[in-house]
Every structure is written in structure tokens, then in C-alpha cells.
Scaffold this active site. Structure first.
Site, PDB file in Angstrom:
ATOM      1  N   SER A   1      21.962 -62.635  48.842  1.00 40.62           N
ATOM      2  CA  SER A   1      21.552 -62.229  47.500  1.00 40.62           C
ATOM      3  C   SER A   1      21.708 -60.728  47.339  1.00 40.62           C
ATOM      4  CB  SER A   1      20.102 -62.632  47.248  1.00 40.62           C
ATOM      5  OG  SER A   1      19.247 -61.820  48.025  1.00 40.62           O
ATOM      6  N   LYS A   2      21.414 -60.271  46.153  1.00 40.16           N
ATOM      7  CA  LYS A   2      21.615 -58.860  45.807  1.00 40.16           C
ATOM      8  C   LYS A   2      21.007 -57.904  46.813  1.00 40.16           C
ATOM      9  CE  LYS A   2      21.090 -59.798  40.945  1.00 40.16           C
ATOM     10  NZ  LYS A   2      20.615 -61.109  41.253  1.00 40.16           N
ATOM     11  N   ARG A   3      19.857 -58.280  47.353  1.00 40.79           N
ATOM     12  CA  ARG A   3      19.209 -57.322  48.252  1.00 40.79           C
ATOM     13  C   ARG A   3      19.978 -57.120  49.559  1.00 40.79           C
ATOM     14  NH1 ARG A   3      16.183 -60.398  51.722  1.00 40.79           N
ATOM     15  NH2 ARG A   3      16.326 -62.608  51.215  1.00 40.79           N
ATOM     16  N   HIS A   4      21.030 -57.935  49.780  1.00 40.61           N
ATOM     17  CA  HIS A   4      21.830 -57.741  50.983  1.00 40.61           C
ATOM     18  C   HIS A   4      22.981 -56.756  50.768  1.00 40.61           C
ATOM     19  CE1 HIS A   4      20.134 -61.857  51.926  1.00 40.61           C
ATOM     20  NE2 HIS A   4      19.717 -61.121  52.911  1.00 40.61           N
TER      21      HIS A   4
END
Length: 469
Positions: A239-242
Site C-alpha cells: 500500500s501507499k505507506r510502502h
RNA sequence: GGUCCCAUCGUCUAGCGGCCUAGGACGCUGGCCUCUCACGCCGGAGACACGGGUUCGAUUCCCGUUGGGACCA
């Protein structure tokens, strides 16, 4: 055997991300491999989150990747009549019923069930209703079976069985009249004659209820294939946080579409030991049989390696165009003042070997395009020392008459100076490199000089000499 | 919590009972090349989660344990 028809069905609620692209890619490869059709369907029934901007981003991303579709894009919001018709059919046949429970009531009863240690599934309160509840708009629920099992025959997983008892009476139409995800998917896939549903693993749990819907509607379910998820380094769903997960980010970072396609194709799929695949090879070799079951971690470094590989392979003219666009975006090159195309190609060729992305290439190209460069302070103090001033003067003088101003001729000048003064080549090359590029890292010095040209070369060497004094 | 899925080097993977003292790739690392940095070339470290079976023989088949994930809430 019916012709293969597969689809990619993204929700237009944001960016086109890596996981979605992999799903799209596998569907596309499967279709192309079997000479089938690849259909694009936009699942936009979630009106609050769907945007036209997002649809555009998805379509642009698909085009950039070269994943062309044969039909669509269809939009679910344009198909409302079809869903209603199917809901009505189930209602008429007694396979669905109106439910007047409000979300608040449902929530309260669910909490009570959990507190009492019972599974929090719908209690079927409205199943036995004989008359409408006045003043409320009902949702529609599917009347599911409590007995037996539903077996999902998955092309990747094999047979997966679910106890029907576990499935509750799911809502197929919300009180606002919109179909729910599971219902719309079934109706769409059936009416679009989809033969193989190839999608992410996260939908496996939805599949038994969908199969029941197919059966209730009197349709033959398609084949299913659930792809393993792509995970981040922490082994949770990517997801985006990666970090960078949107296709647009990779475009901006200077990745080539063939690199991303090659990388993603090898995530969860393989063909022996082969790592590099042309698009044609992928189409020829792709098979759901060789898709793995285990989820895979996204590895940006391997993608970078592939990008480097494809930059080496790419046509210099194409790279020059891409680099030029980045240069303009940065304001390094002004519109209408583009450098000579052939010269730019030469520059790009020279930089290709050490560029992992087009962004790197762009950065390395800057010293060759600007009028004034700034010298890296550390490089300057280390290499532009007092003792090199005479060497640089000598070099500048000897370079002036050189004609043609080429790698070979320039090299001769360096060689002569090195021999005459008994110097190591590095003692001459490094200061020149700093003088010309501002730093200690660049392509081979003779190439740099040739591409930079006589005028700029002499000017920068002389500027460096002035700086030393 | 319930349901379902998954399990080979750090990562992507090959392996579909003996070819495995487990192969390739990224990354890491030693060396060579060398005007810097890369590229390239040569070498190295590095994995079958664990325990039971089945079998003459298990990385490969079955069961369990553990671990991870997804979905439902």
C-alpha cells in the site's frame, strides 16, 4: 471451447497501483496468449469515492504500459438497469427479500451477538416479513442456503470449500438503489460473458457467495483464478505507506514501461530461470499453471536493475525524447531552445550505461546543457589544487588547436601531457572532470570532452584555473 | 475472534520422489578491468520453518504444530 474473455475491473477511487497493474497484466497476458478478449470495466458504484479524474489516471496508466483492451471501458453506473432487472428477478423468484433494518440496528445486534459469543452474522430478521415497513426504504438481501458447502474450483488454488452456514444473507442492493460489489460483479461478469475471472487473492473469500448468486440467477459460473497478493517489505498487503506504489510515480521517477511489465510479470509467475522477457515472450510463455500460490514481496531494487537493463536496450532517439521532456520540466532546457537532436542522442548514449532511471540520466545531462555549472565543494578542494593549475593551462593550450575535436584526438593530448610530465592519468583527468562537470563522477573523460565540445571545455578549464588562483 | 489461503537463500524464484553436496536472478560481498563512478567479467557468503508419518528413498506426498497473510466484521 469458448473463446477466452477476461476483464480488469478497477475502482476509480485513486491511483492505478502496482497490485492492480499486476492483476491487469496477468489478465491481459492470459487473453493475448489465448487469442481472447481483454475487457476493461470501471467499477464506479461507490459514488462517494469514484472520480472521473481517477478513471483518466487508470486509462492513461494502462496505455502507458501497453495493456490495450478490446472492449470497454464499461462503467457500472451506466448499467444500473441491468442490476435492477436481476434483483427483480431474484425477488420475484423468492430468492431475495427486502430488508428494512437500519445500519444502526444492524450494528447494535451485531455487537450483542459478539457479546453473547455468537458469530456476528445477519439474524435474518426481515426474512419472515410479510408486509413492508412503512416509512423506510429497504435494501435487498440474498436468501442464502444454510446447508452443504460451496466449492470454489480455482485454477491456481485447486478446490477450496466453504461451509454455506458461514455465509450470511448478503445485501445485493443497498437502500439507495445501488447494487453491492458482490452482486454487481456477478451480473457484470455474466452479462459480459467473462470466461475466466482472474483477480487478487483478496477476493477468494467472496467467491462462494458469488457462486451462489450465479446459481440463483441460473447462470453457469466462470472459471476462477486467484492471484497471490503483492506485499510490502513488512509482508502486509502493498500500500501507499510502502513508498511508490502508483504507476504515475514510476513514470515520474523515470521508469520504462517494459521494465515495470517485466518486473511485475515475474512477481508470482516464472518460466524456468528466465528473468528477461520481451512482451512477445511473455505472451507466448504465460500460463496460469505457472503462477505461484505464495504472496510475493515487492522488491524495488530488482525493478531498478531491470529498468537499467531496458535503458541499455532502448533506442537512443526514444531516450533522448524522454530525457528532453524531463529537462524541460526542470527548466534546464527552454522551449524553442532545444539542443540539436543528434547531439542529444550522443549525450544520452554516453550516459546510458550509468543510468538506472531517466531521472538519473537527466541529472547527469545537466552539466552538458547549462551555461554555468556549480562545482561541488569537496571535489573542488580535493582536485583543483595549486599544483594542477599549470597542468590545466598546458592542457587548455594544447586542446585549442585540436581538430577534429574527438575522443581519439583528445586522448592523444592527454597521453602526451602525462608522458612529458611523468604524471598518472588520474592527476590530469580528475581535475578536468571536476572543472567540466562540477563533480568527481562522470563518463570517461574523453567522451565527456568530445560531447561537451571545444568551446565549453576550454572555457570551463580556464574558469577552473582562475578559481585556483 | 470466525472463515479461507500460504510456507525453498534478505527478496523474486527453479524444483512437480532419486538428476539436489538444492539451480538462477536482485541485493550484499572479495577480486579483475580502470581517468572517477558505473558497466562488464571471475569468485564468495546465503534457504528447503518445525515435528510426525507414507516410501527403499523426501525440498517434492499426507497429517499436525508454528509462523505469515487475506477476507468478514
Amino acid at each position: 471451447m469458448n473463446p477466452v474473455r477476461v476483464r480488469f475491473a478497477p475502482s476509480p477511487t485513486g491511483a492505478l497501483h502496482i497490485g492492480g497493474v499486476r492483476t491487469a497484466l496477468f489478465n491481459w497476458l492470459f487473453a493475448r496468449h489465448h487469442n481472447g478478449k481483454f475487457i476493461l470495466r470501471i467499477e464506479d458504484t461507490d459514488q462517494t469515492r469514484s472520480t472521473d479524474e481517477s478513471i483518466k489516471i487508470i486509462l492513461d496508466g494502462m496505455k502507458w504500459l501497453g495493456l490495450d483492451w478490446d472492449e470497454g471501458p464499461f462503467r457500472q453506473t451506466e448499467r444500473m438497469d441491468i442490476y435492477r432487472e436481476h434483483v427483480d428477478r431474484l425477488l420475484k423468484q423468492g430468492k431475495a427479500y427486502y430488508c428494512y433494518c437500519t445500519p444502526e440496528e444492524l450494528e447494535a445486534r451485531r455487537k450483542a451477538a459478539i457479546a453473547a459469543g455468537r458469530p456476528p452474522k445477519y439474524d435474518r430478521k426481515c426474512r419472515s416479513l410479510t408486509a413492508p415497513v412503512v416509512g423506510r426504504t429497504p435494501a435487498v438481501r440474498f436468501l442464502s442456503s444454510d446447508e452443504g458447502q460451496t466449492i470454489v474450483r480455482d485454477l491456481i488454488r485447486g478446490a477450496v470449500s466453504f461451509e454455506n452456514q458461514q455465509l450470511d444473507d448478503l445485501i445485493i442492493q443497498r437502500s439507495d438503489g445501488f447494487p453491492t460489489y458482490n452482486f454487481a460483479v456477478v451480473v457484470d461478469d455474466v452479462t459480459m460473458n467473462i470466461t475466466h475471472v482472474v483477480r487478487g487473492d483478496d477476493h477468494l473469500n467472496n467467491t462462494p457467495r458469488q457462486i451462489q448468486l450465479y446459481q440463483a440467477l441460473g447462470y453457469e459460473p466462470p472459471e476462477f483464478a486467484h492471484l497471490p497478493m503483492i506485499l510490502g517489505p513488512d509482508k502486509t498487503k502493498l500500500s501507499k505507506r510502502h513508498g511508490a506504489t502508483a504507476v504515475t510515480e514510476y513514470i515520474d521517477l523515470g521508469y520504462l514501461p517494459e521494465a515495470l511489465v517485466n518486473y511485475l510479470s515475474r512477481l508470482g509467475w516464472s518460466s524456468g530461470d528466465q528473468e528477461i522477457f520481451s512482451r512477445q515472450e511473455l505472451i507466448e510463455k504465460f500460463s496460469l499453471d505457472s503462477v505461484g500460490k505464495a504472496p510475493s514481496v515487492f522488491n524495488p531494487e530488482k525493478l531498478l536493475w531491470l529498468n537499467h537493463h531496458y535503458i541499455q536496450q532502448a533506442d537512443p532517439g526514444r531516450l533522448a525524447g524522454l530525457a528532453l521532456a524531463l529537462l524541460k520540466k526542470d527548466g534546464v532546457v527552454a522551449s524553442g531552445k532545444e539542443p540539436d537532436r543528434e547531439w542529444l542522442k550522443k549525450l544520452v548514449k554516453m550516459l546510458t550505461e550509468r543510468s538506472h532511471t531517466l531521472m538519473e540520466m537527466k541529472t547527469a545531462a545537466i552539466p552538458f546543457l547549462v551555461d554555468e555549472i556549480e562545482l561541488d565543494e569537496k571535489a573542488r578542494s580535493k582536485h583543483l589544487t595549486n599544483d594542477v593549475a599549470p597542468i590545466l593551462s598546458e592542457l587548455a593550450n594544447r586542446l585549442k588547436p585540436v581538430e577534429p575535436f574527438t575522443h581519439t584526438e583528445v586522448e592523444k593530448v592527454f597521453a602526451a601531457i602525462v608522458v612529458e610530465k611523468g604524471l598518472k592519468l588520474g592527476k590530469v583527468a580528475q581535475p578536468v572532470r571536476v572543472a567540466l562537470t562540477g563533480g568527481t563522477v562522470s563518463p570517461g573523460i574523453y567522451d565527456v570532452i568530445e560531447v561537451m565540445g571545444k568551446e565549453k571545455t576550454i572555457k570551463r578549464i580556464e574558469a577552473a584555473i582562475t578559481m585556483i588562483k
